[in-house]
Scaffold this active site. Structure first.
Site, short mmCIF file in Angstrom:
data_model
loop_
_atom_site.label_atom_id
_atom_site.label_comp_id
_atom_site.label_asym_id
_atom_site.label_seq_id
_atom_site.Cartn_x
_atom_site.Cartn_y
_atom_site.Cartn_z
N THR A 189 -3.70 11.60 10.22
CA THR A 189 -3.44 12.45 11.37
C THR A 189 -2.05 13.07 11.32
O THR A 189 -1.82 14.13 11.90
CB THR A 189 -3.63 11.67 12.69
OG1 THR A 189 -2.83 10.49 12.65
CG2 THR A 189 -5.08 11.29 12.88
N GLU B 140 -13.01 3.13 5.26
CA GLU B 140 -12.97 2.72 6.67
C GLU B 140 -14.26 2.97 7.45
O GLU B 140 -14.62 2.15 8.30
CB GLU B 140 -11.80 3.43 7.36
CG GLU B 140 -10.45 2.95 6.88
CD GLU B 140 -9.31 3.82 7.41
OE1 GLU B 140 -8.43 3.28 8.10
OE2 GLU B 140 -9.31 5.03 7.14
N ARG C 245 -5.37 7.81 17.06
CA ARG C 245 -6.69 7.85 16.43
C ARG C 245 -7.74 7.22 17.33
O ARG C 245 -8.90 7.64 17.31
CB ARG C 245 -6.67 7.17 15.06
CG ARG C 245 -7.94 7.42 14.25
CD ARG C 245 -7.85 6.85 12.86
NE ARG C 245 -7.28 7.76 11.89
CZ ARG C 245 -7.99 8.59 11.11
NH1 ARG C 245 -9.31 8.66 11.25
NH2 ARG C 245 -7.40 9.36 10.23
N GLN D 160 0.82 -1.20 0.00
CA GLN D 160 0.00 0.00 0.00
C GLN D 160 0.86 1.26 0.00
O GLN D 160 0.32 2.36 -0.11
CB GLN D 160 -0.91 0.01 1.23
CG GLN D 160 -1.95 -1.09 1.26
CD GLN D 160 -2.70 -1.15 2.57
OE1 GLN D 160 -2.75 -2.19 3.22
NE2 GLN D 160 -3.30 -0.05 2.99
N PHE E 13 -6.06 -3.96 3.43
CA PHE E 13 -6.74 -3.65 4.69
C PHE E 13 -5.80 -3.03 5.73
O PHE E 13 -6.09 -3.09 6.93
CB PHE E 13 -7.41 -4.88 5.28
CG PHE E 13 -8.26 -5.64 4.31
CD1 PHE E 13 -9.39 -5.07 3.75
CD2 PHE E 13 -7.92 -6.93 3.93
CE1 PHE E 13 -10.16 -5.77 2.83
CE2 PHE E 13 -8.69 -7.64 3.01
CZ PHE E 13 -9.82 -7.06 2.46
N GLU F 160 0.59 -1.79 4.59
CA GLU F 160 1.02 -0.40 4.65
C GLU F 160 2.50 -0.32 5.04
O GLU F 160 3.30 0.31 4.37
CB GLU F 160 0.17 0.39 5.64
CG GLU F 160 0.54 1.87 5.68
CD GLU F 160 -0.42 2.72 6.47
OE1 GLU F 160 -0.08 3.88 6.77
OE2 GLU F 160 -1.53 2.24 6.81
#
Length: 785
Positions: free
Chosen positions: A466, A736, A331, A218, A249, A253
């Protein structure tokens, strides 16, 4: 628009766009769907392999924590086809990965930190030979005490990052003066990503210390940086490409970077291409999961259920290294309010270090772990007061007025676009919530075994990274002389339809049919420094960047045509494959050909940075999100109180995607996100034994939802309002936010348990709500049984 409408034969022709209708806003088929069905869509393991390619398999630790004294590969090297082993000493650059925390070795150096940690690789002439040999490698490890749960870690102050505290008002004083007060605790498990395509990388050494990496990632830019860092090279020497992933998902990442680095170190040592593909068991054992969380709360409230004070401790199980645990836990703090104003609140976030896999990004990125706890708290408040939880939720919502006294979040961002005061009652009406609640109460009063539960829960999810610096994107748009269009952007396609949406946006910007636009593989040599495709912002960022690039090309052509016809550039219209002025009408491809002959630039780059956002990571205050996406779900469940078996009977969803760019794809994302969230909260249970071994490391022991788990009634409607912020096409992110709608299933199960058990005290139901955990909540199974 309803999901079933999109499947109606009457609307099937709508899936084939006409030349005169804009592409955006219509349910076009995913750009790879036909190739995927036919088996012609290439994933990394489908790519032709260069002559001389070798294959690697990982050597794994079988100890949760210990001193690594040595590695004996004698038996492995004796097998046919085995070329050698790769260990930490073979890493030419930094032996620590270039991750955020710089706390994770490429290969274990002098210690191991979890069962499944990669100590090295075996390289052989075939994948089977490499895997067989890897199992014969013997590692000399002296076992040390291991920390395997967050409570032990917290007691020992074992953290991967320092604790974080966010306060507003005086929570303790507010609790003391509250009319009512409750305290409780909750534990929520992790979740395996279970992508269909496992982690894989193919590393090809090129000339002059240059590298070509095919990675299922990703974040190609991070893979590029990690590889360069480990090989001691500059970033420009490494090219990373990803056409598509078979699911991500969040699991690809950061953790795809490990595979790429390992494969490259092996390829450098042996001087030839190396492919590394994890099998499913090794993938489970090596890679991180969704962060498990444990909570303790103390909440005050009035007779109407209005929260007047809250103290919340959040213990995040981060595993053995930081990975993305910092922003994930942040988060969770940001979403601990979900849709509700918290006047006096104190949140403590502990990022606990344990001897397990290093947990990582997963759809929602900490948001679900924040949302679930406040929803559970509101459910407990409602039971204590004998009120309907839906009414308590409405009572606690943020103000409709963005300047109202209850519109500021605990992290000092103003909620300016709250639509839940209208959306939630609309869903309650369409789902017949009040009528069904009364029917279920009557059912439960007369049924001693099968209890039913109903819950309607909202979601308010902030959209943006963020970390402010990641909210940027670039794109290239090339128009060829035959009128065809090629687009490249920094995002990655993992099945979510990003490339389809970007193609729609570009097609409309240029006024050409969608079939004339091709989106190509993500490639670090085309778009540098691209952010990860994550945080639900793939279309927001890359779609806008591609739109800007296409707009520049269109403006070039408009200026050219206006010069031919003697009109203003603003009078030139591009639509339906035609270019019109007050004086003429030309075919798109003719204009392009004539422009090329007159040396007009037919390609351009585009760049976009999200406006308005700012964020102080030291105080966790500011405006970390550009906007919020909203939604609500009403779920009904049945629970067998003798066996703990449960079933989801009906789901009604009303979700906010703004003006949908592609309703078919968006509804598919809502369906998939909800079902994946349902799996997290009902049957996907990760179990580590007392030695730190993940015992649920295969499909035989780890169960994801199947077709049989889908309720017969699964209704999805889209909220019709456009995004109030200036986002591409008036749309909102969809990846999400729907995941958290599944919390309605968890709350419905808690209501079913309460219907059987009675009482008004906080109801502890460990998630996932497996049959065993449901029986435990019912009081039929005890921890010492």
């Amino acid at each position: 628009m309803k999901a079933l409408d999109l499947l109606s034969p009457a609307l099937a022709p709508a899936l084939t766009p006409t030349r005169s209708v804009p592409a955006v806003g219509r349910p076009h088929v995913h750009e790879s769907a036909l190739a995927q069905v036919q088996g012609t869509a290439h994933y990394i393991d489908d790519l032709p392999e260069l002559k001389g390619t070798l294959y690697a398999a990982p050597i794994l630790s079988n100890v949760a924590h210990g001193r690594l004294r040595g590695v004996d590969s004698t038996a492995a090297l004796a097998l046919p086809g085995v070329r050698g082993v790769v260990l930490s000493a073979d890493v030419p650059g930094d032996k620590i990965l270039a991750a955020f925390g710089h706390d994770e070795p490429v290969f274990a150096i002098d210690s191991v930190q979890h069962v499944g940690q990669v100590i090295g690789l075996v390289v052989a002439g075939s994948m089977r030979q490499a895997r067989r040999a890897a199992r014969l490698v013997r590692c000399d490890i002296d076992a040390l005490p291991a920390v395997l749960d967050v409570h032990t870690a917290h007691a020992q102050k074992s953290y991967v990052l320092p604790p974080v505290f966010v306060r507003r008002g005086d929570a303790q004083a507010a609790l003391l003066r509250s009319e009512h007060r409750l305290s409780g605790q909750l534990e929520v498990g992790g979740q395996e990503h279970f992508y269909l395509e496992g982690q894989i990388a193919y590393a090809l050494p090129l000339e002059q210390q240059q590298w070509q990496i095919y990675s299922s990632t990703q974040h190609p830019g991070e893979v590029q940086h990690w590889v360069a860092h480990a090989l001691g090279l500059e970033n420009h020497a490494v090219k990373v490409e990803c056409r598509r992933m078979g699911g991500g998902f969040g699991g690809k990442e950061t953790q795809a970077g490990h595979l790429a680095v390992w494969a490259c170190v092996a390829a450098r040592k042996f001087g030839c291409p190396v492919k590394l593909r994890l099998d499913r068991d090794d993938d489970f054992m090596i890679t991180g999961k969704r962060h498990p969380f444990a909570y303790e709360y103390d909440v005050g409230f009035d007779d109407s259920g209005l929260i007047t004070g809250l103290h919340l401790d959040m213990l995040a199980n981060c595993g053995f290294s930081a990975d993305l645990s910092g922003p994930v836990a942040d988060r969770a703090i940001f979403h601990a309010d979900n849709a509700y104003f918290l006047s006096d609140v104190e949140i403590a976030s502990y990022r606990c270090k344990t001897n397990t896999q290093s947990h990582t990004a997963f759809r929602g990125f900490g948001g679900p772990q924040g949302v679930i706890v406040i929803e559970a708290i509101i459910g407990d408040i409602a039971r204590q007061l004998g009120l309907d939880a839906f009414d308590v939720r409405l009572r606690n919502l943020y103000d409709k007025n963005p300047q109202g006294p209850r519109s500021l979040t605990h992290y000092q961002m103003r909620v300016e676009d709250n639509i839940l005061h209208a959306l939630m009652p609309a869903l309650a009406a369409s789902a017949q919530y009040r009528q069904r609640q009364a029917e279920i109460a009557e059912w439960n009063a007369g049924q001693p075994v099968i209890k039913r539960g109903l819950a309607l829960t909202p979601v308010k999810f902030g959209i943006s990274f963020t970390a402010t610096l990641f909210n940027q994107a670039g794109a290239l748009v090339h128009v060829y002389t035959d009128g065809s269009v090629q687009v490249n952007h920094g995002g990655t396609e993992m099945g979510q339809g990003l490339n389809t949406k970007v193609a729609q946006i570009v097609a409309d910007e240029l006024g050409v049919p969608l079939e004339r636009v091709l989106v190509t593989a993500s490639d670090t040599s085309k778009i540098p420094n691209a952010s990860a495709t994550a945080a639900s912002s793939g279309t927001d960022l890359n779609g806008r960047a591609a739109q800007y690039a296409a707009r520049t090309v269109r403006n070039n052509l408009a200026a050219f045509v206006s010069g031919l016809d003697g009109c203003g550039a603003g009078a030139v219209d591009f639509s339906g494959g035609l270019v019109r002025t007050p004086k003429s009408e030309r075919r798109w491809e003719d204009v392009v050909g004539e422009a090329f002959a007159n040396r007009i630039q037919l390609w351009s780059d585009g760049f976009y940075r999200t406006p308005k956002i700012h964020y102080d990571k030291t105080t966790l205050t500011g405006r970390p999100f550009y906007y919020f996406a909203y939604g609500a779900a009403c779920s009904e469940v049945a629970l067998d109180t003798l066996t703990g078996e449960s079933r989801v009977l009906r789901v009604d969803i009303l979700h906010d995607v703004g003006h949908s760019i592609n309703p078919a794809i968006d509804i598919g994302q809502i369906e998939g996100g909800f079902v994946q969230g349902m799996g997290w909260l009902t049957n996907e249970q990760l179990v580590w034994n007392d030695k730190g071994l993940l015992t649920t490391h295969a499909p035989s022991t780890y169960k994801i939802p199947t077709a049989g788990d889908i309720p017969a009634h699964f209704q999805i409607d889209l909220w019709p309002e456009a995004n109030r912020e200036d986002n591409v096409g008036g749309s909102k992110a969809v990846g999400e936010p729907p995941f958290m709608l599944a919390i309605s299933v968890y709350e419905a199960l808690r209501n079913a348990v309460a219907a059987s058990r009675g009482g008004t005290q906080p109801l502890e139901l460990t998630a996932p709500a497996t049959a065993e955990n449901l029986l435990r909540a019912l009081g039929r199974v005890h921890d010492d049984a």
